[in-house]
Motif scaffolding. Structure first.
Motif, PDB file in Angstrom:
ATOM      1  N   VAL A 180       4.480   4.528  -8.323  1.00 42.36           N
ATOM      2  CA  VAL A 180       3.732   4.912  -9.587  1.00 42.36           C
ATOM      3  C   VAL A 180       3.885   6.450  -9.885  1.00 42.36           C
ATOM      4  O   VAL A 180       4.404   7.247 -10.401  1.00 42.36           O
ATOM      5  N   LEU A 181       4.234   7.041  -8.267  1.00 39.41           N
ATOM      6  CA  LEU A 181       4.428   8.623  -8.099  1.00 39.41           C
ATOM      7  C   LEU A 181       6.195   9.150  -8.724  1.00 39.41           C
ATOM      8  O   LEU A 181       6.156  10.215  -9.321  1.00 39.41           O
ATOM      9  N   VAL A 193       0.923  -1.274   0.025  1.00 37.93           N
ATOM     10  CA  VAL A 193      -0.032  -0.032   0.050  1.00 37.93           C
ATOM     11  C   VAL A 193       0.812   1.309  -0.111  1.00 37.93           C
ATOM     12  O   VAL A 193       0.506   2.442  -0.598  1.00 37.93           O
ATOM     13  N   ALA A 218      -2.906  -4.143  -3.848  1.00 33.26           N
ATOM     14  CA  ALA A 218      -3.050  -2.738  -2.944  1.00 33.26           C
ATOM     15  C   ALA A 218      -4.423  -3.134  -2.533  1.00 33.26           C
ATOM     16  O   ALA A 218      -4.736  -2.896  -1.123  1.00 33.26           O
ATOM     17  N   GLY A 266       5.410  -0.353  -9.212  1.00 33.10           N
ATOM     18  CA  GLY A 266       4.762   1.021  -9.287  1.00 33.10           C
ATOM     19  C   GLY A 266       5.142   1.734 -10.523  1.00 33.10           C
ATOM     20  O   GLY A 266       4.331   2.371 -11.296  1.00 33.10           O
ATOM     21  N   ILE A 296      -2.817  -3.285  -8.659  1.00 29.32           N
ATOM     22  CA  ILE A 296      -4.076  -2.944  -8.187  1.00 29.32           C
ATOM     23  C   ILE A 296      -4.644  -3.744  -7.043  1.00 29.32           C
ATOM     24  O   ILE A 296      -5.203  -3.338  -6.178  1.00 29.32           O
ATOM     25  N   PRO A 330       2.194   2.977  -4.741  1.00 31.38           N
ATOM     26  CA  PRO A 330       1.565   4.142  -4.952  1.00 31.38           C
ATOM     27  C   PRO A 330       3.132   5.121  -5.169  1.00 31.38           C
ATOM     28  O   PRO A 330       3.095   6.019  -5.938  1.00 31.38           O
ATOM     29  N   TRP A 374       3.971   0.632 -13.900  1.00 32.10           N
ATOM     30  CA  TRP A 374       2.676   0.458 -13.899  1.00 32.10           C
ATOM     31  C   TRP A 374       2.190   1.516 -15.050  1.00 32.10           C
ATOM     32  O   TRP A 374       2.672   2.718 -15.235  1.00 32.10           O
ATOM     33  N   GLY A 376       3.774   9.793 -13.022  1.00 30.32           N
ATOM     34  CA  GLY A 376       4.006  10.807 -11.821  1.00 30.32           C
ATOM     35  C   GLY A 376       5.101  11.895 -11.918  1.00 30.32           C
ATOM     36  O   GLY A 376       4.788  12.358 -12.987  1.00 30.32           O
TER      37      GLY A 376
END
Lengths: 255, 392
Positions: free
Chosen positions: B57-58, B50, B374, B292, B371, B54, B295, B63
Motif C-alpha cells: 500500500v505504501l 501484516v 491482515a 497491497g 484487510i 502495508p 489496494w 502511498g
C-alpha cells in the motif's frame, strides 16, 4: 495429544454457539441498513495480464482511454429528449381536407447534473423538452439557449475536475446524448481560439476548421476534466467554459 | 521436520537451530523479528501479510506512488506465475496425501466447505438485503469471498511445541484443494457462455496435463542443475501463461500439473519442489506487495469485510469442530485456532478473481480480503494465545 473432557466438550460447544450467534446477530443488524449510494457503474472486466502487456495500436489505446473516461464521467451526465414545437395548425376551411401533422422531430441531448435532481442542457430554438418520468422543465434561458431540467434523483458526484481551457492540436472527449445514456467519442481539434460574447461572463472557445461538433455536447479532456458545453454562436458552435456555464446556471436557479 | 511456521518466508528451521547456526547479524535479527514467528507459542511477532500488505500500500498509488500503471501490469503477470506456483504446490501436496490421508482430506474439505458456505451465504444475504450495488453477479462475488475466506495456512502452528499442530498443518495444506476446484468452476461460469462453458471447464485440466507432461519429459533429461532449473521455470511460465491467455485459473492449471507430477514415474515432483522452493518465498512476498499496491479504498469493500470477518471466524470454528471430530485427538478449538491464520492463499484467490471480475467488484473483493487477512493475522498473534490458554 489432548483428549477433550466432558467439561471441555461443553466449552467447545459453547464457543461454537457463541461465535455463530454473534456473527448472525451482527449480520441481521447490518442487514437493516441500506447501502448509502449506488456508486457503481457497469464496467468491463480487466483485460488479462498477457493482453495488457502486448503492444497495442494507438487507436486501441485511445479506445481504452475513452472507455475508462466514459465510465468515470457517466454519473455526472444524463440525457433528455427534445422535440420540435409543431407549428400552429392552419384554420380549417370548409371543403379542404385537414393537413396531416408533420412527423415529430426529436433529439436526445446530454444534460449535466448540477444537483441531485437538476441538470442543465441545451435547448435549441423551436424545441421543447419532452416530459417523461421525473423529467420536467424548471426554467429556461432562451437568450443563451439553456434549459434547467428537473431529473430523477441520483447521487450528485459534483462536476469533478475542471479544465481552464484546451489548446490544439490534440484530442478531447465529446459526450453527446444517445438512447441509452451519454455517448462518448474522441475528437481531434486542430486549433482553438477564444472570443468574447456579450451574453457570457467569460470568453468562449472557438474550435477551428470543421469541428464536427453539435450544440449541446459536453467536452472533457482525455484525463477527465470538464472543459465546457457546446452552444450555438454566429459562426456555428462554440464551447462555453465551466465558470461561465455555472454563472448562467446560478442565474437560472434564482429565476 | 521443517518448521511449518516459516514455510512462507524461509529462515532457520528447527534442525538449523539444533546444529547451532551462526549468530545472526543485527539486520538479520531485525528481519527475523519481522518474520513469521510462533503466535500460539505466545511470542509477539508479525506475519508476512501484516508486513508486506502495508508495504505494498505504501509503495502503491495511494502511498508513495512508486508502483505505477506499467509496473502494476508487470506485477499482474508475476501474480499469474505466483498463482500457478501456489497451485503446483497444492497439487503436489494433494497427490502425496491422497493415498495415505483420505480421512484428513475429508476433514479439510468439509472444513473449507463449511467456511465457504458460511461466508458466501452471509455475503449474499447482506448484498441482497442492503442493496449493495455490484457490477458482477452477487452469487459469484459471494462465492469468491467464501473461497478467499476458506484458505488457511496454519503458519502459526509449531509442530515442535504441539503435536496437534502437525495434524492442523496437514489439514490446512489440504483445505485449499476444494476451493481451487470450486474457483475453477466459478471461472467457467464467469468467463464462458452457454455451451462454451463445458469446454472452458476442461481447459484447466487439459492445460495442466499438457504442461505437466512437457515438464515430466524435460526435467529428468536435463544435463545440469542449471538446465533443469530453466526447464522448471519455463514449465511454470507455460502453466501461468497458458492460463492467463485462455482466461482460466492459474491455480487450477498448476494444481493439475502438480498432481500429475506426483503420479507419473520418476521424481518430477521432488525436482519441482526443490527448484520452485527457491522461488516460493520471493513470489509470496511479491504476491502480498502486489495485493497491497493494487489496494484501492472501496466503500463496497468495507461492506463485504463484515461477513468476511464474522463468518470466516464462525466458519473456521464450525469447520474446526467438524474436522477435529473426523481426525480425532485434536481439540476443536485448537484446530480452529490453528486454521485461523489465512496465509497468502486467500490473497492469491482474491488476486485471481480480480483478473476476471469487473474492475469495481474485483477491487472491492481484494480490499475486503486484504484487510480481512491482515486482521486475522493480527488476531492469530494477539487473541488466539489467550484463547488457547483456557483450561482443558
Amino acid at each position: 495429544m489432548s483428549t477433550p473432557s466432558v467439561s471441555g466438550r461443553g466449552r467447545e460447544t459453547r464457543l461454537l454457539l457463541l461465535v455463530i450467534m454473534v456473527a448472525v446477530a451482527v449480520l441481521l443488524v447490518l442487514a437493516q441498513f441500506q447501502y448509502p449510494t449506488p456508486d457503481r457503474a457497469v464496467v468491463s472486466p480487466l483485460a488479462g495480464p498477457i493482453e495488457r502487456l502486448a503492444a497495442r495500436a494507438t487507436f486501441e489505446e485511445l479506445a481504452l482511454i475513452m472507455g475508462d473516461l466514459s465510465t468515470r464521467v457517466q454519473p455526472a451526465l444524463t440525457v433528455i429528449t427534445l422535440e420540435r414545437i409543431p407549428p400552429p395548425a392552419p384554420p380549417a376551411r370548409r371543403g379542404v381536407a385537414p393537413v396531416a401533422p408533420a412527423p415529430t422531430d426529436r433529439r436526445i441531448v446530454a444534460a449535466l447534473r448540477i444537483d441531485i435532481n437538476l441538470a442543465i442542457a441545451h435547448l435549441p430554438s423551436g424545441f421543447r423538452v419532452v416530459p417523461a418520468a421525473g423529467i420536467e422543465v424548471a426554467t429556461e434561458d432562451p437568450d443563451r439557449r439553456l434549459v434547467l431540467v428537473r431529473v430523477p434523483d441520483a447521487p450528485f458526484v459534483g462536476l469533478g475536475s475542471v479544465a481552464q481551457g484546451i489548446g490544439g492540436p490534440g484530442y478531447v472527449a465529446v459526450f453527446e446524448g444517445a438512447r441509452g445514456g451519454p455517448a462518448a467519442r474522441p475528437l481531434f481539434i486542430g486549433r482553438v481560439d477564444s472570443f468574447d460574447d456579450p451574453r457570457w461572463t467569460q470568453p468562449l472557445l472557438s474550435v477551428g476548421g470543421d469541428p464536427q461538433l453539435n450544440a449541446g455536447a459536453f467536452i472533457y479532456t482525455l484525463d477527465g476534466r470538464l472543459v465546457g458545453m457546446t452552444l450555438p454562436d454566429d459562426l456555428g458552435v462554440a464551447i462555453t467554459r465551466v465558470p461561465a456555464l455555472l454563472a448562467a446556471v446560478e442565474a437560472l436557479r434564482v429565476q | 521436520m521443517s518448521d511449518q511456521r516459516r514455510r512462507e518466508l524461509g529462515g532457520l528451521d528447527p534442525i538449523d537451530r539444533r546444529l547451532g547456526a551462526p549468530p545472526p547479524s543485527p539486520l538479520r535479527w531485525l528481519f527475523s523479528l519481522l518474520r513469521t514467528r510462533s503466535a500460539l507459542g505466545l511470542a509477539p511477532s508479525l506475519t508476512p501479510a501484516v508486513v508486506f500488505l502495508p508495504l505494498g500500500v505504501l509503495l502503491g498509488p495511494h502511498g508513495l506512488n512508486l508502483i505505477t500503471g506499467d509496473m502494476r501490469t508487470l506485477l499482474d503477470l508475476s501474480v499469474t506465475l505466483a498463482l500457478a506456483l501456489v497451485g503446483v504446490f497444492v497439487g503436489i501436496a494433494f497427490g502425496r496425501e491422497v493415498p495415505s490421508a483420505g480421512r484428513l482430506l475429508l476433514a479439510a474439505s468439509l472444513e473449507s466447505l463449511v467456511t465457504i458456505a458460511a461466508v458466501a451465504g452471509a455475503t449474499l444475504y447482506l448484498v441482497v438485503s442492503t442493496g449493495l450495488p455490484l457490477d458482477a453477479s452477487a452469487v459469484i462475488i459471494a462465492l469468491a469471498l467464501g473461497l478467499c475466506a476458506s484458505a488457511s495456512s496454519a503458519t502459526s502452528a509449531d509442530p515442535d511445541a504441539d503435536p496437534a499442530a502437525a495434524v492442523a498443518t496437514r489439514v490446512a495444506d489440504l483445505d485449499d484443494i476444494l476451493p481451487i476446484i470450486v474457483a475453477a468452476g466459478i471461472f467457467t461460469v464467469a468467463t464462458g457462455t452457454g455451451a462454451d462453458r463445458w469446454w472452458i471447464a476442461l481447459i484447466p485440466v487439459g492445460a495442466g496435463l499438457i504442461t505437466g507432461l512437457i515438464g515430466w519429459l524435460l526435467f529428468e533429461r536435463a544435463k545440469s542443475v542449471a538446465e533443469r532449473g530453466v526447464y522448471v521455470l519455463g514449465t511454470l511460465a507455460l502453466a501461468g501463461g497458458a492460463a492467463a491467455y485462455m482466461r482460466v485459473s492459474p491455480l487450477s492449471v498448476g494444481l493439475v500439473a502438480g498432481l500429475l507430477w506426483t503420479m507419473v514415474p520418476g521424481r518430477a515432483d521432488r525436482i519441482v519442489q526443490d527448484d520452485l522452493g527457491k522461488l516460493q518465498h520471493p513470489l509470496v512476498v511479491l504476491l502480498l506487495v502486489t495485493a497491497g499496491a493494487l489496494w484501492t479504498p472501496s466503500a463496497a469493500g468495507a461492506w463485504l469485510l463484515v461477513p468476511f470477518l464474522l463468518f470466516r471466524l464462525a466458519g473456521k470454528v464450525a469447520g474446526g469442530w467438524i474436522s477435529a471430530r473426523i481426525v480425532g485427538d485434536v481439540r476443536p478449538s485448537d484446530m480452529a485456532a490453528y486454521l485461523m491464520s489465512p496465509g497468502v492463499i486467500g490473497i492469491a484467490f482474491a488476486l485471481n478473481f480480480r483478473q476476471i471480475l469487473p474492475a469495481a467488484s474485483g477491487e472491492a473483493l481484494l480490499w475486503a480480503v486484504a484487510i480481512g487477512t491482515a486482521v486475522f493475522e493480527v488476531f492469530a498473534v494477539v487473541a488466539l494465545p489467550l484463547w488457547r490458554r483456557e483450561p482443558r
